[in-house]
Design a protein around this motif. Structure first.
Motif, PDB file in Angstrom:
ATOM      1  N   GLY A 213       2.343   9.511  -3.651  1.00 29.62           N
ATOM      2  CA  GLY A 213       1.903  10.794  -4.206  1.00 29.62           C
ATOM      3  C   GLY A 213       2.440  11.072  -5.713  1.00 29.62           C
ATOM      4  O   GLY A 213       1.738  11.730  -6.493  1.00 29.62           O
ATOM      5  N   ALA A 214       3.549  10.383  -6.086  1.00 34.91           N
ATOM      6  CA  ALA A 214       4.045  10.389  -7.243  1.00 34.91           C
ATOM      7  C   ALA A 214       5.092   9.190  -7.662  1.00 34.91           C
ATOM      8  O   ALA A 214       5.592   8.740  -6.655  1.00 34.91           O
ATOM      9  CB  ALA A 214       4.890  11.755  -7.565  1.00 34.91           C
ATOM     10  N   TRP A 215       5.219   8.671  -8.637  1.00 38.93           N
ATOM     11  CA  TRP A 215       6.249   7.635  -9.233  1.00 38.93           C
ATOM     12  C   TRP A 215       7.034   8.121 -10.320  1.00 38.93           C
ATOM     13  O   TRP A 215       6.772   8.835 -11.137  1.00 38.93           O
ATOM     14  CB  TRP A 215       5.442   6.328  -9.602  1.00 38.93           C
ATOM     15  CG  TRP A 215       4.115   6.020  -8.394  1.00 38.93           C
ATOM     16  CD1 TRP A 215       4.378   5.234  -7.394  1.00 38.93           C
ATOM     17  CD2 TRP A 215       2.885   6.577  -8.348  1.00 38.93           C
ATOM     18  NE1 TRP A 215       3.118   4.806  -6.706  1.00 38.93           N
ATOM     19  CE2 TRP A 215       2.198   5.979  -7.200  1.00 38.93           C
ATOM     20  CE3 TRP A 215       2.336   7.687  -9.083  1.00 38.93           C
ATOM     21  CZ2 TRP A 215       0.827   6.283  -6.829  1.00 38.93           C
ATOM     22  CZ3 TRP A 215       0.986   8.054  -8.651  1.00 38.93           C
ATOM     23  CH2 TRP A 215       0.439   7.346  -7.532  1.00 38.93           C
TER      24      TRP A 215
ATOM     25  N   VAL B 178      10.930   0.886  -9.547  1.00 39.26           N
ATOM     26  CA  VAL B 178       9.838   2.157  -9.183  1.00 39.26           C
ATOM     27  C   VAL B 178      10.280   3.097  -8.135  1.00 39.26           C
ATOM     28  O   VAL B 178      10.525   2.369  -6.889  1.00 39.26           O
ATOM     29  CB  VAL B 178       8.428   1.647  -9.041  1.00 39.26           C
ATOM     30  CG1 VAL B 178       7.489   2.819  -8.778  1.00 39.26           C
ATOM     31  CG2 VAL B 178       8.144   0.856 -10.226  1.00 39.26           C
ATOM     32  N   ALA B 179      10.316   4.479  -8.152  1.00 41.66           N
ATOM     33  CA  ALA B 179      10.519   5.357  -7.004  1.00 41.66           C
ATOM     34  C   ALA B 179       9.154   5.927  -6.635  1.00 41.66           C
ATOM     35  O   ALA B 179       8.306   6.116  -7.446  1.00 41.66           O
ATOM     36  CB  ALA B 179      11.584   6.366  -7.203  1.00 41.66           C
ATOM     37  N   ALA B 180       8.924   5.553  -5.306  1.00 39.31           N
ATOM     38  CA  ALA B 180       7.609   5.987  -5.014  1.00 39.31           C
ATOM     39  C   ALA B 180       7.799   7.158  -3.832  1.00 39.31           C
ATOM     40  O   ALA B 180       8.379   7.226  -2.793  1.00 39.31           O
ATOM     41  CB  ALA B 180       6.881   4.985  -3.975  1.00 39.31           C
ATOM     42  N   LEU B 181       7.253   8.356  -4.129  1.00 40.49           N
ATOM     43  CA  LEU B 181       7.381   9.589  -3.356  1.00 40.49           C
ATOM     44  C   LEU B 181       6.180   9.601  -2.361  1.00 40.49           C
ATOM     45  O   LEU B 181       4.985   9.760  -2.742  1.00 40.49           O
ATOM     46  CB  LEU B 181       7.281  10.743  -4.265  1.00 40.49           C
ATOM     47  CG  LEU B 181       8.752  11.262  -4.882  1.00 40.49           C
ATOM     48  CD1 LEU B 181       9.304  10.238  -5.721  1.00 40.49           C
ATOM     49  CD2 LEU B 181       8.510  12.492  -5.282  1.00 40.49           C
ATOM     50  N   VAL B 182       6.409   9.452  -1.097  1.00 38.69           N
ATOM     51  CA  VAL B 182       5.630   9.186  -0.098  1.00 38.69           C
ATOM     52  C   VAL B 182       5.307  10.563   0.586  1.00 38.69           C
ATOM     53  O   VAL B 182       6.201  11.278   1.090  1.00 38.69           O
ATOM     54  CB  VAL B 182       5.697   8.073   0.893  1.00 38.69           C
ATOM     55  CG1 VAL B 182       4.842   7.947   2.028  1.00 38.69           C
ATOM     56  CG2 VAL B 182       6.008   6.609   0.181  1.00 38.69           C
TER      57      VAL B 182
ATOM     58  N   GLN C 100       0.915  -1.139  -0.093  1.00 38.58           N
ATOM     59  CA  GLN C 100       0.091   0.096  -0.110  1.00 38.58           C
ATOM     60  C   GLN C 100       0.891   1.311   0.068  1.00 38.58           C
ATOM     61  O   GLN C 100       0.393   2.155  -0.680  1.00 38.58           O
ATOM     62  CB  GLN C 100      -0.894  -0.070   1.292  1.00 38.58           C
ATOM     63  CG  GLN C 100      -1.994  -0.848   1.177  1.00 38.58           C
ATOM     64  CD  GLN C 100      -3.138  -0.499  -0.047  1.00 38.58           C
ATOM     65  OE1 GLN C 100      -3.502   0.409  -0.276  1.00 38.58           O
ATOM     66  NE2 GLN C 100      -3.225  -1.599  -0.848  1.00 38.58           N
ATOM     67  N   VAL C 101       1.771   1.410   0.395  1.00 39.24           N
ATOM     68  CA  VAL C 101       2.765   2.557   0.769  1.00 39.24           C
ATOM     69  C   VAL C 101       3.130   3.018  -0.763  1.00 39.24           C
ATOM     70  O   VAL C 101       3.597   4.087  -0.991  1.00 39.24           O
ATOM     71  CB  VAL C 101       3.933   2.369   1.602  1.00 39.24           C
ATOM     72  CG1 VAL C 101       5.135   1.077   1.117  1.00 39.24           C
ATOM     73  CG2 VAL C 101       4.604   3.458   2.020  1.00 39.24           C
ATOM     74  N   VAL C 102       3.374   2.123  -1.416  1.00 37.26           N
ATOM     75  CA  VAL C 102       3.923   2.336  -3.128  1.00 37.26           C
ATOM     76  C   VAL C 102       2.386   2.670  -3.876  1.00 37.26           C
ATOM     77  O   VAL C 102       2.453   3.689  -4.495  1.00 37.26           O
ATOM     78  CB  VAL C 102       4.562   0.886  -3.578  1.00 37.26           C
ATOM     79  CG1 VAL C 102       4.708   1.351  -4.987  1.00 37.26           C
ATOM     80  CG2 VAL C 102       5.677   0.845  -3.028  1.00 37.26           C
TER      81      VAL C 102
END
Length: 331
Positions: A223-225, A234-238, A217-219
């Motif tokens: 807010g942006a990927w 994949v970078a996930a901006l939390v 879920q955190v991914v």
């Protein structure tokens, strides 16, 4: 691209150059790059509302500004009539390529910030019946490909990936929600909702094939990927939470193995929201935006993050005055 419905005051400094025509001498050593594009807002007394007005303007990384000749001020409705909204506009992540609607016929075109001939995209880049506000447009980080998502009423139109140099177009079925292009423009990062209400993350190869996995879920709720050139990272901006004193974080997720990194705390600042990101080799360029509740003025902060070492550098920060709409590089 962000929009404002509030009355705008006078904007920012006067334009000192016109795209492709006048460039300050100190800027000629390197190709010009844009931080952001924006358009001013004017109040219509008759309608008692605001409209975009004037030319699209660029704020350049060397500190200068430029106007964009030939770019439409307003977009169009699905029937082709001029609308009370800003035209489509996008800036590549590296800031060197623009996409906009041509003023005379609202065809989508792509051109370098440095000037030169514009490349006109195929006419069906905007299908019949689709207005300017019914599509979302993203350039690949270097601007060689364009990803277009459509918001048709019945949600049947497939998204399109267009190679700018050739006009070659491939489609992504409408069942996928597209998030952006990979660092090299060769894959599409997308999601799809499964029957059990879980979200699957895909790296789609336009020529066929995909890498997919159901992320934590955190991914999925980031807010942006951003998808790296390897087609799997994949970078996930939390988003952070100021009330809970939880900092913003960047975590990486491997679509091939399911490995999720511990992540890096990011000093984005309170009330800054993740806006966009793109990979530059092993480094990540991450953009965070804080937008005012009135006038659409904003502060944009760009960080360079090394997810492997945790090193973070403040790459850029700038303020955009009151405006009708703006498009930061990479959005």
């Amino acid at each position: 691209m962000r929009h404002s419905s509030m009355i705008a005051a006078l904007l920012a400094p006067a334009v000192i150059g016109t795209l492709g025509l006048t460039t300050p001498a100190y800027a000629r050593a390197a190709p010009p790059a844009a931080r952001v594009a924006w358009i001013k807002s004017c109040y219509d007394k008759k309608r008692q509302d605001t409209d975009p007005c004037g030319a699209w303007r660029l704020r350049l990384r060397d500190g200068g500004q430029a106007t964009v000749p030939g770019a439409a001020t307003r977009g169009v409705t699905g029937k082709g009539r001029e609308a009370h909204l800003a035209s489509t506009f996008a800036v590549s992540g590296d800031g060197r390529v623009l996409l906009y609607e041509r003023a005379r016929d609202h065809r989508l075109v792509v051109r370098p910030v440095s000037g030169g001939p514009a490349k006109v995209l195929p006419e069906d880049a905007r299908p019949k019946g689709i207005g300017s506000d019914e599509m979302a447009v993203r350039l690949s980080p270097s601007g060689e490909r364009v990803l277009i998502d459509y918001y048709d009423a019945d949600d049947r139109l497939p998204s399109k990936v267009i190679t700018v140099a050739t006009g070659e177009t491939v489609t992504v079925p409408a069942a996928y929600g597209v998030l952006g292009l990979s660092a090299d423009g060769d894959e599409v990062l997308a999601t799809r909702l499964a029957s059990d209400n879980t979200t699957t993350l895909y790296a789609l190869r336009p020529g066929g094939g995909a890498t997919r996995r159901t992320p934590p879920q955190v991914v999925a709720n980031a807010g942006a990927w951003a998808l790296a050139a390897d087609g799997t990272t994949v970078a996930a901006l939390v988003q952070g939470d100021a009330e809970r004193k939880e900092p913003a974080r960047i975590r990486t997720y491997d679509l091939a193995t399911g490995e999720l990194s511990e992540g890096v705390d990011v000093p984005a600042g309170p009330h800054f929201e993740p806006s966009s990101a793109w990979w530059d080799g092993d480094l990540l360029r991450a953009t965070y935006t804080r937008t005012a509740s009135t006038g659409n003025s904003a502060v944009v902060r760009v960080l360079t993050v090394d997810p492997g070492t945790g090193r973070i550098e403040h790459d850029d920060q700038y303020k955009i005055g009151e405006n009708y709409a703006f498009a930061a590089a990479g959005e």
